[in-house]
Design an enzyme around this catalytic site. Structure first.
Site, PDB file in Angstrom:
ATOM      1  N   CYS A   1       0.848  -1.186   0.000  1.00  0.00           N
ATOM      2  CA  CYS A   1       0.000   0.000   0.000  1.00  0.00           C
ATOM      3  C   CYS A   1       0.894   1.250   0.000  1.00  0.00           C
ATOM      4  O   CYS A   1       2.103   1.156   0.179  1.00  0.00           O
ATOM      5  CB  CYS A   1      -0.926   0.001   1.214  1.00  0.00           C
ATOM      6  SG  CYS A   1      -0.074  -0.239   2.774  1.00  0.00           S
TER       7      CYS A   1
ATOM      8  N   CYS B   1       3.165   1.772   2.950  1.00  0.00           N
ATOM      9  CA  CYS B   1       4.286   0.836   3.051  1.00  0.00           C
ATOM     10  C   CYS B   1       5.432   1.290   2.146  1.00  0.00           C
ATOM     11  O   CYS B   1       6.590   1.269   2.555  1.00  0.00           O
ATOM     12  CB  CYS B   1       3.848  -0.570   2.634  1.00  0.00           C
ATOM     13  SG  CYS B   1       2.255  -1.058   3.284  1.00  0.00           S
TER      14      CYS B   1
END
Lengths: 356, 77
Positions: free
Chosen positions: B10, B13
């Protein structure tokens, strides 16, 4: 670093050095200014539409533009306040604490608690899978885990704040109550169905090393910084959806004739609730984008239950989330999950069309 | 030093991994960053928030993008 681009008063160091005696007046002045601007928005937007822009009062375009100029700052200001407030509340909760609290709880009480905690525990749907595994392997019952996973996206602070601001406290309360009801009910049903063997096998075989992280000690000033970070992060992510949503809403407001929605999404047509759910499930938007559309639809005679059902199916069930969850759930459990939640939403839709 | 960033890919991250890489380049610390995107592996660390940062099998932070100063502190140890 992102924080450098914003004003210095929100730097962590500045805040942590301030005493409570300084923070309270600053917040009070901030709230007063907020209130002042908020209440002059109707006059400002009308002035901008009809005096600054050469638009005619009563024209379709004028109505649309006025709606857009009024709603955009209003929604942004509400979002700011709500996200900041909820951010501060959330700094008291972590998924780890929630899990510890829920493990070993009995079924029904567990479902209720999980749904309530789903509202305040910081959660992003991209971490649904690790969270699911963490809960299940720690002995949180499957149904209780689902109550949490349903409530977390469905009953969210953005939707609650926007509904309150745009449609009043009654609609906000109905949304909160029914959202919790669906999360509790659906989780309870899934728990009763005993579908534990429909979790992918690797989940239960995973050897989870119990990691204990030392808990951060936060001062109240740290929590204000946390709230401010939430504002930057969430508004930075959703503002585009908000503006698109309001643009669609403005179009509906200005150009769709009164009463057209009453025939399509009104109370009279029994099929409108299931249709809204069927259209809503594959759609993926967040609450911030869908609620301005909801507001405009209601203004044109759509029934509250139908609109509520549409909104809930858009934000609670989404294709990307199902794809993520497929990694840990076997198809039958996914289907049950979607089915039970959809039934709950249908029930809520029909209920409100009947009683209001 | 062996740094792992856990997360299914995501935005947060990726941002975390990028930040750590930046700090390593700035400080010249002797460390490698590895992104772990496989759900099974993430789960086996026992964390639920993503992104999470693991340094030499110690969970340093979970569920949020760490601040640059925090990363520097971790690398100095």
């Amino acid at each position: 670093m992102e924080s450098k681009s914003t004003t210095n008063i929100f730097q962590k160091e500045t805040w942590t050095n301030l005493g409570l005696s300084a923070i309270i007046p600053i917040c009070a002045i901030g709230v007063y200014l907020w209130w002042l601007i908020y209440h002059s928005l109707p006059a400002l937007s009308a002035w901008a539409t009809y005096s600054v822009l050469p638009l005619q009062k009563g024209s379709h375009l004028g109505a649309s533009i006025e709606f857009f100029l009024y709603d955009t700052p209003k929604v942004m200001m509400l979002l700011f306040l709500v996200v900041f407030g909820v951010g501060i509340i959330r700094s008291y909760f972590t998924p780890e604490k929630t899990r510890a609290f829920l493990s070993g709880k009995s079924e029904f009480a567990g479902n209720v608690l999980a749904a309530l905690l789903g509202i305040v525990t910081p959660f992003c749907s991209c971490s649904a899978v690790p969270l699911f595994i963490g809960f299940v392997t720690a002995g949180v019952p499957l149904g209780v885990t689902f109550s949490f996973l349903i409530a977390a996206p469905m009953v969210n602070e953005i939707a609650l704040g926007l509904l309150y601001g745009l449609l009043g406290w009654k609609v906000a309360a109905i949304y909160l109550g029914t959202g919790l009801f669906i999360a509790i009910f659906a989780g309870w049903v899934i728990g009763r169905l005993k579908l534990e063997n429909h979790i992918e096998d690797w989940v239960t075989q995973t050897n989870v090393s119990a990691v204990t992280m030392e808990e951060e000690k936060l001062t109240f000033n740290d929590r204000i910084v946390y709230g401010w970070d939430a504002v930057k992060e969430i508004i930075g992510r959703v503002w585009i959806y908000v503006i698109l949503g309001i643009a669609v809403g403005a179009g509906i407001h200005g150009f769709v004739p009164e009463g057209v929605m009453a025939s399509i999404m009104g109370k009279g047509s029994w099929w409108s609730v299931p249709l809204s759910v069927v259209i809503g499930v594959p759609m993926y938007s967040n609450a911030a984008g869908i609620i301005p559309v909801v507001e405009a639809l209601l203004g044109k005679g759509a029934a509250l239950g139908t609109v509520l059902a549409f909104m809930m199916s858009v934000i609670a069930l989404s294709l990307p989330e199902l794809v993520i969850l497929r990694k840990v759930l076997k198809p039958r459990l996914i289907a049950t999950f979607v089915g039970v939640v959809a039934c709950g939403i249908l029930f809520v839709g029909y209920l409100f069309n009947m009683i209001i | 030093m062996d740094i792992k960033v856990l997360g299914p890919g995501c935005a947060k991250c990726n941002k975390t991994a990028k930040l750590i890489q930046e700090v390593i380049e700035e400080t010249g610390a002797d460390a490698t960053v590895e992104k772990v995107t496989d759900m099974m592996q993430i789960a086996s660390y026992g964390v639920f928030g993503t992104p999470s940062v693991i340094i030499d099998n110690d969970v340093k932070c979970t569920g949020k993008v760490p601040k640059k100063d925090d990363i520097k502190a971790w690398l100095n140890k």
